[in-house]
Scaffold this active site. Structure first.
Site, mmCIF file in Angstrom:
data_model
loop_
_atom_site.group_PDB
_atom_site.id
_atom_site.type_symbol
_atom_site.label_atom_id
_atom_site.label_comp_id
_atom_site.label_asym_id
_atom_site.label_seq_id
_atom_site.Cartn_x
_atom_site.Cartn_y
_atom_site.Cartn_z
ATOM 1 N N ASP A 165 17.749 -73.151 -80.990
ATOM 2 C CA ASP A 165 18.624 -74.026 -81.785
ATOM 3 C C ASP A 165 19.496 -74.992 -80.432
ATOM 4 O O ASP A 165 20.363 -74.873 -80.088
ATOM 5 C CB ASP A 165 19.052 -73.316 -82.695
ATOM 6 C CG ASP A 165 17.764 -72.346 -83.152
ATOM 7 O OD1 ASP A 165 16.952 -72.206 -83.196
ATOM 8 O OD2 ASP A 165 18.296 -71.732 -84.560
ATOM 9 N N LYS A 226 25.203 -55.802 -86.206
ATOM 10 C CA LYS A 226 24.620 -56.576 -85.957
ATOM 11 C C LYS A 226 23.180 -55.526 -86.088
ATOM 12 O O LYS A 226 22.009 -56.023 -87.277
ATOM 13 C CB LYS A 226 24.146 -57.212 -85.532
ATOM 14 C CG LYS A 226 25.818 -58.170 -84.795
ATOM 15 C CD LYS A 226 25.002 -59.103 -84.178
ATOM 16 C CE LYS A 226 24.366 -60.334 -84.134
ATOM 17 N NZ LYS A 226 23.370 -61.450 -83.294
ATOM 18 N N TYR A 235 21.787 -58.747 -93.457
ATOM 19 C CA TYR A 235 22.077 -59.392 -92.139
ATOM 20 C C TYR A 235 21.303 -60.804 -92.606
ATOM 21 O O TYR A 235 20.288 -61.192 -92.103
ATOM 22 C CB TYR A 235 21.875 -59.014 -91.086
ATOM 23 C CG TYR A 235 22.104 -59.450 -89.844
ATOM 24 C CD1 TYR A 235 23.304 -59.911 -89.015
ATOM 25 C CD2 TYR A 235 21.187 -60.869 -89.339
ATOM 26 C CE1 TYR A 235 23.502 -60.372 -87.882
ATOM 27 C CE2 TYR A 235 21.070 -61.285 -88.034
ATOM 28 C CZ TYR A 235 22.734 -61.508 -87.546
ATOM 29 O OH TYR A 235 22.667 -62.185 -86.264
#
Length: 723
Positions: A165, A226, A235
Site C-alpha cells: 500500500d 490482533k 478487526y
C-alpha cells in the site's frame, strides 16, 4: 534503508508514561512468566511469525521500490526543466508504517509505505498517472489498483508477490534529504489535508514506539490481540470495528498503565480495563497538543462533530485525531461483548481452568443470529470485482448507520468483516453478511414494524454513485435465515451438526439434566414445524432498463432476493417519508404484523410472505418486523447463556439479543424469542440479466409461497415504528 527494528530495548518503569499515573507497578510472578512463555509458543505455533526468508524478501522489495521512486522523481525533475544539479540532487524517501513499522506483521501481510517527495512533484498527476504507468509496465507488479479518492489516497499493488500500500506526500522542500525526520512538525508546513493524513501514519507509529515502556512486550501483546480480534470478527476499520492502528493504541495505553507487566499479564489487563472503560471517554497516550499550524485536532468542546464519536481513540502525533470515528453504536456493542468474552477466558486462564487456545476460538457468527442480510457483489471479471467489492465494503458501514437511524436504534446490525465467495460459480462473486436483531429490552407492541425499504433504497443509491462503474457490476441484498445460510460460508463447505455442549464463550455451565430437556424440546419443536406448501411459480415481467454485460446469476445464493441494482433509481427516502409503492397498478407493499400469541401455535407461521404481481414501478423493498410471542418461556432469565447454577433453572435465553451466544447450538435458543422477518415485495433486474437467468428456473425471479401466506396481506397498512 528504513529501520524496522524499533527504537530500542526495555526502559526502567520509573519513567512516567501516559496522561495518568500507572494502575500498578507490580512485576510478573513466576506463574506470569510461565504463562507468557506459553502464550508466545502458542503464537509461534499459530504461524504468526514470518520466516527469515520472507523477511529478507520484504527488505529486497522495499529496497527495489525505493529505487523506483527515486528514479521517478528524477524523471519528473528533468521533465520540468530543472538544472542538471537539481536533477542529480532530486530525491524521494520511502518510509514504512503500520504493522510492519511496529514489528507485528505476519506472513503474507501487506506493507504500508509512504513516499515523501519534493514540493514540485504532485499526487494528482505525477503519482497517480506517471508513477502508476511506470509500475504497470513492470513484470514484478501485479494487481495494480489506484484509489485516488480514498480518505487517504493510496496505490495498491503486489510487487514480486508482496502486497504494498503506497501513499505519497509532497513536502515543502525542493530537495528531500535522505535523513528526513518525519516526526518533526515542520514537515506539515503548507501541507493539504490528504498530505497530513498520509504523513500521520508514519508519525503515529513512531510516537507509539516512544510512548510505551517496553516495546518488546508491547509487540507480543499487540500481535496476540490482533490475532484475537481477527478470530473474533472485530478487526476491520472499514466496516466500523477497529483496525491496526486502533488496536495498537489500545494496547499501548494498557502498557502505560502496567509498565512492568509481561505479555500474559498485559493481555489479561487489556480485557479487564476495556470491559470497564466508560466510553465515550477517549483513550489517549499523551495530552492533545495544539500547534500554530492551525490544523484541527480532536476536541469535542470546540467541534460538535467530535461529540458524536462513540469510541474515541486519539492518535498521539499532531494533529491529534480520532482514529476510530467509524465505530457505530452497533459495532461498539459487538466489541464490548467480545471484550467481556476475553475477560472471562483470561480469568479462567489465570485460575488454570483454561488454555490460551480457548481465547482464540473463532466467533461462530452464523450460529449467533436468527436473521441475516446477505449482500452479494458480482462483476464481469476478477479485476472489476476487486475494485467493485472494495467500494461496496466501504459503504456497508453506512448501511449500518442508516438502519440505526431509520429504526431509532431499535434494530441492531452486526456487519461481519469477512467476505465469502462461492467457488462453484463461474462468475466473479463475493458476499458480505450482517446479523440482525432487535435491541435488548425493547418491548414489542402489536402491529409494530420496522420498514427499512427506504433505507435500502438509499443504500443502493449511494452504491450506484460509484464513478468507475462498468457493465456487469451488480449488487444484490437478500434476507437469509440461519438455516438458509449458504454452504460456502462454512470452512468445510457445509453446516456442521453441532452437538449439545456447554457454552464457554459465555462462561456459563449447563447441567446434563437441563441439557437433555433443552435438546428434547428443540427436537419436538422441529417436528411440529410444517413444510412450506408448493404452488405454481410466478415470474415477474420486467422491462429491459439497462444493457449490461453481467455474469449470469447462478443458482440462488439466498432464498429471497430483496434488492437488485437498477439503473432506474428512486431518490433516497427516509422511513418517515416512505409512501406506498405501486405494484402493477395496485398497492403492493409487504408487511408482517407483529402479533402476540400464546400456546403452541406461536411456534408456527412466524414468517409470512406476500407476493406482488405485475411490473415493479420502483425499487425492491424490505420490511423488518418484530413479532413477539409469549407463553412458552416461563422463567427465562437475563443471563446470556444456557442455564447457570444461579437459579436460572436451565432455561435458555429469552430474547434475540441474549441468543447471541456464539456457542449456543442451533435450535437451543428460545422459541419464544421475538422474531425478525424480512420480506420481498418485488425485485427489479436489468433486462440483460433477466435473459441470462431465464434458463435457470426459480433463480431470483420467482417467489414461492410458504406457510402463513394470506392474500389479504398484499395490501397491508404500513404502521410506523413507535418512538
Amino acid at each position: 534503508m528504513v529501520n524496522t527494528e524499533g527504537l530500542g530495548g526495555s526502559e526502567a518503569a520509573a519513567k512516567h508514561y501516559g496522561v495518568t499515573k500507572p494502575i500498578s507497578l507490580a512485576g510478573p510472578s513466576e506463574a506470569d512468566v510461565l504463562k507468557s512463555l506459553e502464550l508466545d509458543k502458542f503464537l509461534v505455533d499459530s504461524g504468526l511469525y514470518e520466516s527469515q526468508e520472507e523477511a529478507e524478501k520484504r527488505e529486497e522489495v522495499l529496497k527495489r521500490i525505493g529505487q523506483i521512486v527515486k528514479e521517478w522523481v528524477k524523471h519528473r525533475t528533468r521533465i520540468r526543466g530543472y538544472s542538471d544539479q537539481m536533477i542529480e540532487d532530486a530525491n524521494a524517501v520511502l518510509f514504512t508504517f503500520g504493522s510492519y513499522r511496529l514489528g507485528v506483521h505476519g506472513p503474507g501481510a501487506d506493507i504500508d509505505t509512504l513516499c515523501v517527495g519534493p514540493s514540485y512533484v504532485n499526487r494528482e498527476e505525477d503519482f497517480f498517472f506517471v508513477l502508476h504507468d511506470m509500475l504497470a509496465q513492470m513484470d514484478e507488479v501485479t494487481e495494480l489498483q489506484p484509489v485516488p479518492d480514498a480518505h487517504v489516497p493510496v496505490m495498491k499493488f503486489k510487487f514480486d508477490g508482496i502486497s504494498i500500500d503506497l501513499l505519497y506526500a509532497s513536502v515543502s522542500l525542493m530537495v528531500v534529504p535522505e535523513d528526513l525526520d518525519i516526526s518533526e512538525v515542520s514537515v506539515l508546513y503548507d501541507a493539504d489535508e490528504p498530505t497530513v493524513r498520509s504523513l500521520n501514519g508514519c508519525r503515529v507509529a513512531d510516537q507509539i514506539l516512544k510512548l510505551v515502556p517496553n516495546f518488546e512486550h508491547f509487540r507480543t501483546t499487540l500481535r496476540c490481540l490482533k490475532f484475537w480480534a481477527k478470530r473474533r470478527g472485530v478487526y476491520s476499520n472499514v466496516t466500523g470495528f477497529l483496525g491496526g492502528v486502533n488496536w495498537a493504541l489500545l494496547v499501548a495505553r494498557v502498557c502505560q498503565l502496567y509498565p512492568n507487566a509481561v505479555p500474559s499479564m498485559l493481555v489479561s489487563r487489556f480485557f479487564r480495563v476495556y470491559t470497564q472503560w466508560r466510553w465515550p471517554n477517549p483513550v489517549m497516550l499523551c495530552p492533545i497538543e495544539e500547534d500554530e499550524l492551525g490544523f484541527s485536532v480532536w476536541d469535542p468542546r470546540k467541534n460538535p462533530r467530535d461529540k458524536t464519536h462513540h469510541m474515541p481513540i486519539i492518535t498521539p502525533a499532531y494533529p491529534c485525531m480520532n482514529s476510530s470515528y467509524n465505530v457505530s453504536t452497533s459495532t461498539r456493542r459487538v466489541m464490548m461483548e467480545q471484550f467481556q468474552f476475553g475477560n472471562r477466558i483470561c480469568e479462567e486462564i489465570e485460575l488454570n481452568k483454561a488454555q490460551w487456545s480457548a481465547l482464540f476460538e473463532p466467533y461462530m457468527f452464523f450460529e449467533s443470529y436468527k436473521n441475516y442480510l446477505q449482500v452479494d457483489v458480482l462483476a464481469a471479471d476478477v479485476d472489476d470485482l476487486r475494485s467493485w467489492k472494495g467500494w461496496v465494503e466501504s459503504r456497508l458501514r453506512q448501511l449500518t448507520l442508516m438502519i440505526e437511524r431509520d429504526t431509532y436504534g431499535k434494530l441492531q446490525c452486526h456487519p461481519y468483516p469477512h467476505e465469502y465467495a462461492d467457488t462453484s460459480r463461474q462468475c466473479a462473486h463475493t458476499a458480505f453478511f450482517m446479523g440482525l436483531q432487535r435491541k435488548q429490552g425493547e418491548r414489542v407492541q402489536e402491529g409494530q414494524q420496522f420498514d427499512i425499504r427506504g433505507t435500502v433504497d438509499e443504500f443502493r443509491h449511494s452504491i450506484n454513485m460509484y464513478l468507475f462503474w462498468k457493465p456487469g457490476m451488480e449488487i444484490y441484498v437478500s434476507h437469509v435465515r440461519r438455516k438458509q445460510t449458504p454452504a460456502y460460508v462454512f470452512p468445510e463447505g457445509y453446516r456442521r451438526v453441532r452437538s449439545r455442549i456447554s457454552t464457554p464463550q459465555k462462561g456459563d455451565k449447563l447441567s446434563s439434566q437441563n441439557a437433555d430437556k433443552g435438546r428434547n424440546g428443540s427436537e419436538d419443536r422441529d417436528l411440529k414445524r410444517k413444510n412450506s406448501p408448493t404452488e405454481e411459480d410466478l415470474r415477474h415481467d420486467i422491462p429491459d432498463k439497462r444493457k449490461s454485460v453481467s455474469p449470469g446469476w447462478p443458482e440462488s445464493v439466498s432464498p429471497d432476493i430483496l434488492n437488485q441494482k437498477s439503473n432506474n433509481l428512486s431518490p433516497p427516502r427516509s422511513m418517515a417519508s416512505l409512501k406506498r409503492e405501486s405494484l402493477g397498478g395496485e398497492e403492493g407493499n409487504m408487511a408482517v404484523m407483529a402479533e402476540s400469541k400464546t400456546g403452541p401455535e406461536s411456534k408456527d407461521n412466524v414468517l409470512s410472505e406476500t407476493r406482488g404481481y405485475g411490473e415493479c414501478n420502483s425499487n425492491s423493498s424490505l420490511v423488518t418486523t418484530l413479532a413477539s410471542e409469549v407463553g412458552s418461556c416461563d422463567g427465562v432469565g437475563h443471563e446470556s447463556a444456557v442455564g447457570s447454577s444461579d437459579g436460572n433453572n436451565g432455561s435458555v435465553v429469552g430474547s434475540i439479543e441474549e441468543s447471541n451466544n456464539p456457542r449456543t447450538p442451533e435450535g437451543y435458543s428460545c422459541e419464544a424469542d421475538s422474531k425478525l422477518a424480512l420480506e420481498t415485495v418485488c425485485a427489479s433486474f436489468p433486462g440483460k440479466l433477466q435473459k441470462k437467468l431465464e434458463p435457470n428456473a426459480g433463480v431470483g425471479l420467482e417467489l414461492k409461497p410458504r406457510v402463513g401466506i394470506d392474500s389479504d396481506l398484499q395490501k397491508p397498512v404500513i404502521s410506523s415504528v413507535a418512538g
